[in-house]
Enzyme design. Structure first.
Site, PDB file in Angstrom:
ATOM      1  N   GLN A 197       0.818  -1.211   0.000  1.00 56.69           N
ATOM      2  CA  GLN A 197       0.000   0.000   0.000  1.00 56.69           C
ATOM      3  C   GLN A 197       0.860   1.274   0.000  1.00 56.69           C
ATOM      4  OE1 GLN A 197      -2.705  -1.776   3.479  1.00 56.69           O
ATOM      5  NE2 GLN A 197      -3.406   0.218   2.822  1.00 56.69           N
ATOM      6  N   HIS A 198       0.199   2.378  -0.318  1.00 57.66           N
ATOM      7  CA  HIS A 198       0.683   3.749  -0.071  1.00 57.66           C
ATOM      8  C   HIS A 198       1.794   4.292  -0.989  1.00 57.66           C
ATOM      9  CE1 HIS A 198      -1.458   3.373   3.759  1.00 57.66           C
ATOM     10  NE2 HIS A 198      -0.635   2.417   4.163  1.00 57.66           N
ATOM     11  N   ASP A 230      -2.165  -4.869  -0.474  1.00 58.85           N
ATOM     12  CA  ASP A 230      -1.814  -6.249  -0.070  1.00 58.85           C
ATOM     13  C   ASP A 230      -2.598  -6.735   1.163  1.00 58.85           C
ATOM     14  OD1 ASP A 230      -0.352  -4.603   1.654  1.00 58.85           O
ATOM     15  OD2 ASP A 230       1.584  -5.535   1.220  1.00 58.85           O
TER      16      ASP A 230
HETATM   17  O1  LIG Z   1       1.689   0.221   4.927  1.00 59.56           O
HETATM   18  C1  LIG Z   1       1.157  -0.859   5.111  1.00 59.56           C
HETATM   19  C2  LIG Z   1      -0.243  -0.954   5.603  1.00 59.56           C
HETATM   20  O2  LIG Z   1      -0.824   0.298   5.849  1.00 59.56           O
HETATM   21  C3  LIG Z   1       1.951  -2.109   4.837  1.00 59.56           C
HETATM   22  O3  LIG Z   1       1.299  -3.255   5.325  1.00 59.56           O
HETATM   23  C4  LIG Z   1       2.282  -2.202   3.354  1.00 59.56           C
HETATM   24  O4  LIG Z   1       1.097  -2.507   2.627  1.00 59.56           O
HETATM   25  C5  LIG Z   1       3.414  -3.178   3.065  1.00 59.56           C
HETATM   26  O5  LIG Z   1       3.085  -4.490   3.322  1.00 59.56           O
HETATM   27  P1  LIG Z   1       4.080  -5.776   3.304  1.00 59.56           P
HETATM   28  O6  LIG Z   1       5.043  -5.623   2.181  1.00 59.56           O
HETATM   29  O7  LIG Z   1       4.712  -5.826   4.636  1.00 59.56           O
HETATM   30  O8  LIG Z   1       3.128  -6.916   3.075  1.00 59.56           O
END
Ligand SMILES: O=C(CO)[C@@H](O)[C@H](O)COP(=O)(O)O
Ligand SMILES: Nc1ncnc2c1ncn2[C@@H]1O[C@H](COP(=O)(O)OP(=O)(O)O)[C@@H](O)[C@H]1O
Length: 463
Positions: free
Chosen positions: A71-72, A223
Site C-alpha cells: 500500500q501507499h 496487499d
Molecule cells: O503500509 C502498510 C499498511 O498500511 C503495509 O502493510 C504495506 O502494505 C506493506 O506491506 P508488506 O510488504 O509488509 O506486506
C-alpha cells in the site's frame, strides 16, 4: 479448468500464483525479489513481475488476473506516462515532518479522521506528495498523475491505457480518498501539493480494470485487503500478518475514524471496511537478530524456544526502521535488562521474537474488538518460535493456516470473482489450520511498555 492468476507485489518480492478459478487449487507459482531500500523505481516491480510470471509458467492460459501490492507507495507519472522519480514506499519515513505539518494545517487529527478515516503518518501517500512539493519542486511540477503500486502494475499489464484505475481498498491508504464518503478529497491533495494531479478512477470490487492479452484484469487492491480475501475473513476474525510490516486488521460493515491515528480506517476489497494497525518492524526484526547471531531462520527459532518465557527480563525494543505505531519515525531499536545470565544467543533470539510480537499485541488491542479467531500469516509466521510464542504474548490462541501466499491468493480469488459475475467471491477452502495455545507470559508486556516508554521519551514523534 479455468485458471486465474494472483500477484502480490509486496515490499521484498513479487509472487505470482495460478489457481483453479472454481476450487482455488494451486496449479503453478513463481516469485522474484525486489531491490532493498525504501525508494524503488517502479520498473524494478515490472521486471520482478515478468520474472515471477515466467517462473509460474506464463499467463497464456489464464482467464483473469488480479494484482495486489504494498500500500501507499507514491508513483508519480509525467505527461507521457513516464515515471518522474523512484517511488517512495510505505516504510520511507522522510515525510514524517510533512505528516505532522499536514495534520496541523487541517486543524488537527480529528479533522483528518473525519475527512478520510485515518490520521496521516509518513506512510500515507499524501505526506509523500507534500515532501515532494517541498523538496523536489521540479519533480512535483512534472507530475501529471499520481497512483499506487498496484494501480501502476495493473495499468502496465493493460498496455498503458488512457485511464489509470484503482480500487477502494488501496485508494483508502492515500489520505486523499475517503472510505466514509467513497469519494476523492481533491482539496487535501491540493493542500499537500499545491496542485491537483490526475488520480486513478476508483473501481468497485468486481469492476474490470481492462484486459491483458486475452485475460480480464480485476481491479486489484492493497496487499492487506488482498490477504483478507485470501484467508476468507469473516466477522470477528483478526488477521495478524508478519511480513516486512506487521499488521493487525479486521473486517467491518462500518467505516472507522480513530483520531488517535493508531487505527487506519481503510476500505476492504469487498465493499466493506478494514480497520488496520501497522508497524514498520516485523519479519525483518527476526532477520536482523538472526544475522547478529550468525544463524539461519530455523536455528534462530530453535534458539528462541530454548530461552525461558520472558527471556529472563531481556527486552528488545524492535524499532529498527523507526516506528509508525506508535508514531516514532526517528526511533531506533534497543536492548533493555541485559544481565550476565541473559547474555546468551537464546535469550537474544527470544527477546527479538517477544519484542516484535509485543508491538503486534499492542496493535491487536488497539483494534478494540474481542477476536473470535486470530489468524497468523506472512513470512514471519513460517517461524515455529513465532507460532509458539505468539499465544503467550497475545494471551489468546492463534490459528496458523498452511504456509502460502495469502496476498497473491486473495488477488487470484478477486480475479475469479470478477470472472464469475456473482455477488459473492467464490468459496475457496482454506484448508486445515494449526492451533497454537500457551499460558500468557507474566510481566512481559509491562516490561515491554516500560522499555518502549524510555525509547519514546528520547524520540520526537512526528519530527
Ligand atoms: O503500509 C502498510 C499498511 O498500511 C503495509 O502493510 C504495506 O502494505 C506493506 O506491506 P508488506 O510488504 O509488509 O506486506
Ligand atoms: N522461517 C522463517 N522465519 C522467520 N522469518 C521468515 C521465515 N521465512 C521467511 N521469513 C521472513 O519473512 C519476510 C518475507 O515475508 P513476506 O510476507 O513475503 O514479506 P513482504 O510481503 O513484506 O515482502 C522476510 O523478511 C523473511 O526473512
Amino acid at each position: 479448468m479455468t485458471l486465474v492468476a494472483g500477484v502480490d507485489s509486496s515490499t521484498q518480492s513479487c509472487k505470482v500464483v495460478i489457481r483453479d478459478a472454481e476450487t482455488g487449487a494451486l496449479v503453478r507459482e513463481g516469485r522474484a525479489p525486489h531491490p532493498d531500500g525504501t525508494e524503488v523505481h517502479p520498473d524494478h516491480w515490472w521486471t520482478a513481475l515478468q520474472a515471477a510470471i515466467e517462473e509460474a509458467g506464463g499467463l497464456d492460459d489464464v482467464a483473469a488476473i488480479g494484482v495486489a501490492a504494498q500500500q501507499h507507495g507514491m508513483v508519480c507519472l509525467d505527461e507521457n506516462g513516464e515515471v518522474v522519480r523512484p517511488a517512495l514506499l510505505w516504510n520511507d519515513v522522510r515525510s514524517a515532518k510533512a505528516a505532522s505539518d499536514l495534520v496541523a494545517e487541517l486543524g488537527g487529527p480529528e479533522r483528518w479522521a473525519e475527512a478520510v478515516g485515518s490520521v496521516p503518518v509518513a506512510s500515507f501517500t499524501v505526506t509523500k506528495l507534500r515532501w515532494l512539493a517541498e523538496h523536489e519542486p521540479e519533480n512535483a511540477r512534472r507530475t501529471r498523475s499520481v497512483c499506487l503500486p498496484h494501480d501502476w502494475l495493473t495499468w502496465r499489464l493493460a498496455g498503458r491505457p488512457e485511464v489509470i484505475t484503482t480500487d477502494r481498498g488501496d485508494a483508502s491508504g492515500t489520505g486523499y480518498w475517503s472510505p466514509i464518503t467513497g469519494s476523492y478529497r481533491m482539496d487535501l491533495l491540493e493542500l499537500a501539493m499545491g496542485a491537483t494531479p490526475e488520480v486513478p478512477r476508483v473501481l468497485g470490487p468486481t469492476e474490470r480494470a481492462g484486459t491483458a492479452g486475452d485475460a480480464v484484469l480485476a481491479p486489484g487492491t492493497g496487499d492487506n485487503m488482498a490477504a483478507a480475501l485470501g484467508v476468507g475473513m469473516g466477522p470477528g476474525d483478526v488477521v495478524i500478518s508478519i511480513g516486512t510490516s506487521g499488521t493487525a486488521f479486521a473486517v467491518s460493515d462500518t467505516p472507522s475514524r480513530d483520531p488517535s491515528g493508531t487505527v487506519a480506517g481503510f476500505a476492504d476489497a469487498t465493499g466493506r471496511f478494514l480497520p488496520l494497525v501497522c508497524t514498520l518492524n516485523a519479519a525483518r526484526v527476526l532477520e536482523a537478530a538472526a544475522r547478529i547471531l550468525g544463524v539461519s531462520h530455523d536455528r534462530f527459532s530453535e534458539l528462541a524456544l530454548q530461552a525461558p518465557p520472558g527471556a529472563g527480563g531481556l527486552v528488545l525494543v524492535p524499532y529498527l526502521e523507526g516506528e509508525r505505531t506508535p508514531n516514532l519515525p526517528d526511533a531506533t531499536g534497543s536492548l533493555h535488562g541485559l544481565r550476565l545470565a541473559t547474555s546468551t544467543p537464546a535469550h537474544l533470539a527470544r527477546a527479538a521474537v517477544e519484542g516484535m510480537l509485543c508491538g503486534l499485541a499492542d496493535a491487536l488491542d488497539a483494534l478494540k474488538i474481542e477476536p473470535r479467531r486470530i489468524l497468523l500469516i506472512g513470512g514471519g509466521a513460517r517461524s515455529e518460535a513465532v507460532r509458539r510464542i505468539a499465544p503467550a504474548v497475545f494471551g489468546r490462541p492463534v490459528l496458523v493456516p498452511e504456509p502460502a501466499e495469502y496476498v497473491a491468493n486473495g488477488a487470484a480469488r478477486q480475479a475469479a470473482w470478477v470472472l464469475s459475475g456473482k455477488p459473492e467471491p467464490p468459496e475457496w477452502r482454506l484448508g486445515e489450520m494449526a492451533r497454537y495455545e500457551a499460558d500468557p507470559t507474566p510481566g512481559l508486556r509491562e516490561r515491554y511498555r516500560e522499555a518502549t516508554a524510555l525509547v519514546a521519551g528520547g524520540a520526537v514523534a512526528g519530527a
